[in-house]
Scaffold this motif. Structure first.
Motif, PDB file in Angstrom:
ATOM      1  N   ILE A  18      63.653  16.575  53.826  1.00  0.00           N
ATOM      2  CA  ILE A  18      63.650  15.192  54.573  1.00  0.00           C
ATOM      3  C   ILE A  18      64.866  14.488  54.381  1.00  0.00           C
ATOM      4  CG2 ILE A  18      62.532  13.883  52.934  1.00  0.00           C
ATOM      5  CD1 ILE A  18      61.948  13.455  56.437  1.00  0.00           C
ATOM      6  N   THR A  19      65.477  14.594  53.073  1.00  0.00           N
ATOM      7  CA  THR A  19      66.923  13.814  52.699  1.00  0.00           C
ATOM      8  C   THR A  19      67.943  14.368  53.882  1.00  0.00           C
ATOM      9  OG1 THR A  19      66.049  13.581  50.657  1.00  0.00           O
ATOM     10  CG2 THR A  19      68.495  13.198  51.235  1.00  0.00           C
ATOM     11  N   GLU A  20      68.009  15.640  53.809  1.00  0.00           N
ATOM     12  CA  GLU A  20      68.927  16.330  54.588  1.00  0.00           C
ATOM     13  C   GLU A  20      68.832  16.165  56.071  1.00  0.00           C
ATOM     14  OE1 GLU A  20      67.243  17.825  52.196  1.00  0.00           O
ATOM     15  OE2 GLU A  20      68.193  19.029  50.791  1.00  0.00           O
ATOM     16  N   ILE A  21      67.858  16.044  56.467  1.00  0.00           N
ATOM     17  CA  ILE A  21      67.200  15.789  57.869  1.00  0.00           C
ATOM     18  C   ILE A  21      67.669  14.504  58.101  1.00  0.00           C
ATOM     19  CG2 ILE A  21      65.499  15.668  59.608  1.00  0.00           C
ATOM     20  CD1 ILE A  21      64.235  18.036  58.116  1.00  0.00           C
ATOM     21  N   LEU A  22      67.436  13.510  57.294  1.00  0.00           N
ATOM     22  CA  LEU A  22      67.763  12.117  57.705  1.00  0.00           C
ATOM     23  C   LEU A  22      69.388  11.872  57.678  1.00  0.00           C
ATOM     24  CD1 LEU A  22      64.988  10.178  55.560  1.00  0.00           C
ATOM     25  CD2 LEU A  22      65.324  10.163  58.031  1.00  0.00           C
ATOM     26  N   ILE A  23      70.004  12.484  56.803  1.00  0.00           N
ATOM     27  CA  ILE A  23      71.542  12.567  56.751  1.00  0.00           C
ATOM     28  C   ILE A  23      72.029  13.150  58.017  1.00  0.00           C
ATOM     29  CG2 ILE A  23      73.623  13.311  55.695  1.00  0.00           C
ATOM     30  CD1 ILE A  23      71.950  12.953  53.019  1.00  0.00           C
ATOM     31  N   LEU A  24      71.255  14.258  58.300  1.00  0.00           N
ATOM     32  CA  LEU A  24      71.867  14.874  59.774  1.00  0.00           C
ATOM     33  C   LEU A  24      71.402  14.060  60.921  1.00  0.00           C
ATOM     34  CD1 LEU A  24      70.786  18.449  58.960  1.00  0.00           C
ATOM     35  CD2 LEU A  24      73.362  17.806  59.085  1.00  0.00           C
ATOM     36  N   LEU A  25      70.494  13.270  60.917  1.00  0.00           N
ATOM     37  CA  LEU A  25      70.249  12.351  62.069  1.00  0.00           C
ATOM     38  C   LEU A  25      71.096  11.159  62.035  1.00  0.00           C
ATOM     39  CD1 LEU A  25      66.114  12.317  61.890  1.00  0.00           C
ATOM     40  CD2 LEU A  25      67.697  13.153  63.800  1.00  0.00           C
ATOM     41  N   PHE A  26      71.464  10.682  60.814  1.00  0.00           N
ATOM     42  CA  PHE A  26      72.472   9.684  60.961  1.00  0.00           C
ATOM     43  C   PHE A  26      73.803  10.177  61.458  1.00  0.00           C
ATOM     44  CE2 PHE A  26      76.167   7.594  58.654  1.00  0.00           C
ATOM     45  CZ  PHE A  26      75.696   6.310  58.615  1.00  0.00           C
ATOM     46  N   ILE A  27      74.295  11.279  61.077  1.00  0.00           N
ATOM     47  CA  ILE A  27      75.463  11.852  61.686  1.00  0.00           C
ATOM     48  C   ILE A  27      75.305  11.943  62.895  1.00  0.00           C
ATOM     49  CG2 ILE A  27      76.936  13.932  61.216  1.00  0.00           C
ATOM     50  CD1 ILE A  27      76.383  13.955  58.553  1.00  0.00           C
ATOM     51  N   LEU A  28      74.260  12.849  63.347  1.00  0.00           N
ATOM     52  CA  LEU A  28      73.990  12.905  64.932  1.00  0.00           C
ATOM     53  C   LEU A  28      74.226  11.620  65.903  1.00  0.00           C
ATOM     54  CD1 LEU A  28      72.858  14.395  67.487  1.00  0.00           C
ATOM     55  CD2 LEU A  28      70.476  13.780  66.520  1.00  0.00           C
ATOM     56  N   ILE A  29      73.630  10.743  65.500  1.00  0.00           N
ATOM     57  CA  ILE A  29      73.556   9.290  66.161  1.00  0.00           C
ATOM     58  C   ILE A  29      74.939   8.798  65.866  1.00  0.00           C
ATOM     59  CG2 ILE A  29      72.742   7.020  66.042  1.00  0.00           C
ATOM     60  CD1 ILE A  29      70.009   8.172  65.009  1.00  0.00           C
ATOM     61  N   THR A  30      75.652   8.888  64.987  1.00  0.00           N
ATOM     62  CA  THR A  30      76.943   8.142  64.893  1.00  0.00           C
ATOM     63  C   THR A  30      77.892   8.923  65.463  1.00  0.00           C
ATOM     64  OG1 THR A  30      76.420   7.333  62.406  1.00  0.00           O
ATOM     65  CG2 THR A  30      78.721   7.628  63.042  1.00  0.00           C
ATOM     66  N   PHE A  31      77.943  10.150  65.456  1.00  0.00           N
ATOM     67  CA  PHE A  31      79.290  11.023  66.100  1.00  0.00           C
ATOM     68  C   PHE A  31      78.819  11.176  67.519  1.00  0.00           C
ATOM     69  CE2 PHE A  31      79.991  11.395  61.527  1.00  0.00           C
ATOM     70  CZ  PHE A  31      81.410  11.281  61.579  1.00  0.00           C
ATOM     71  N   LEU A  32      77.841  11.599  67.980  1.00  0.00           N
ATOM     72  CA  LEU A  32      77.475  11.817  69.317  1.00  0.00           C
ATOM     73  C   LEU A  32      77.663  10.683  70.167  1.00  0.00           C
ATOM     74  CD1 LEU A  32      76.892  14.312  70.932  1.00  0.00           C
ATOM     75  CD2 LEU A  32      74.556  13.761  70.926  1.00  0.00           C
ATOM     76  N   GLN A  33      77.259   9.659  69.703  1.00  0.00           N
ATOM     77  CA  GLN A  33      77.346   8.269  70.463  1.00  0.00           C
ATOM     78  C   GLN A  33      78.867   7.890  70.491  1.00  0.00           C
ATOM     79  OE1 GLN A  33      78.241   5.017  69.310  1.00  0.00           O
ATOM     80  NE2 GLN A  33      78.169   4.390  71.268  1.00  0.00           N
ATOM     81  N   SER A  34      79.456   7.912  69.521  1.00  0.00           N
ATOM     82  CA  SER A  34      80.905   7.587  69.408  1.00  0.00           C
ATOM     83  C   SER A  34      81.670   8.881  70.601  1.00  0.00           C
ATOM     84  CB  SER A  34      81.413   7.484  68.067  1.00  0.00           C
ATOM     85  OG  SER A  34      82.807   7.352  68.111  1.00  0.00           O
ATOM     86  N   GLY A  35      81.304   9.942  70.163  1.00  0.00           N
ATOM     87  CA  GLY A  35      82.066  10.871  71.352  1.00  0.00           C
ATOM     88  C   GLY A  35      81.865  10.472  72.539  1.00  0.00           C
ATOM     89  N   ILE A  36      80.437  10.361  72.838  1.00  0.00           N
ATOM     90  CA  ILE A  36      80.161  10.052  74.397  1.00  0.00           C
ATOM     91  C   ILE A  36      80.672   8.688  74.964  1.00  0.00           C
ATOM     92  CG2 ILE A  36      78.190   9.539  75.894  1.00  0.00           C
ATOM     93  CD1 ILE A  36      76.505  11.731  74.118  1.00  0.00           C
ATOM     94  N   ASP A  37      80.803   7.646  73.851  1.00  0.00           N
ATOM     95  CA  ASP A  37      81.500   6.438  74.408  1.00  0.00           C
ATOM     96  C   ASP A  37      82.912   6.644  74.760  1.00  0.00           C
ATOM     97  OD1 ASP A  37      81.433   3.618  74.591  1.00  0.00           O
ATOM     98  OD2 ASP A  37      82.680   3.792  73.043  1.00  0.00           O
TER      99      ASP A  37
END
Length: 131
Positions: free
Chosen positions: A8-27
């Motif tokens: 769960i810790t790894e998944i939550l970190i990955l979700l954080f990275i996913l949201i942060t970087f994918l949103q920024s790249g798409i923006d």
């Protein structure tokens, strides 16, 4: 389900990275003109002033790759209990953040550089946990 609770810790970190970087790249992709315009002004008077579009393009591509890699990493953890993609994702996130930090420091935007610290801490904790 066991792979989710075990990682769960790894998944939550990955979700954080996913949201942060994918949103920024798409923006950056959807508002290219606004982002490059703002950054041209931000880097005016620095050694990076003439290569802003190139820098934005490189960062945009790396951010999108990081976000997609995070999706693959989450899948591999849940489906196969395999953390290798997760480690790669966290390392790439750290490298990207160091690139952004370099830019902020060159632009003498120390407050902007400081805000990257939180993102870096989350990403480096992911590297630590996964290595």
């Amino acid at each position: 389900m066991e792979n989710i609770t075990t990682n769960i810790t790894e998944i939550l970190i990955l979700l954080f990275i996913l949201i942060t970087f994918l949103q920024s790249g798409i923006d950056k992709a959807t508002d290219w003109k606004g982002n490059t315009g703002w950054l041209k002004e931000h880097f005016s008077g620095t050694m990076l002033a003439g290569i802003v579009p190139l820098m934005v393009g490189i960062i945009m591509i790396i951010e999108i790759i990081t976000g997609i890699l995070a999706i693959a990493a989450i899948f591999h953890i849940i489906a196969f209990n395999e953390p290798l993609f997760a480690l790669y994702t966290c390392v790439l996130a750290c490298i990207t953040l160091l690139m952004l930090l370099f830019g902020q420091r060159v632009a003498k935007d120390y407050a902007g550089a400081f805000t990257l610290t939180g993102y870096f801490i989350v990403s480096i904790i992911g590297v630590y946990i996964l290595s």
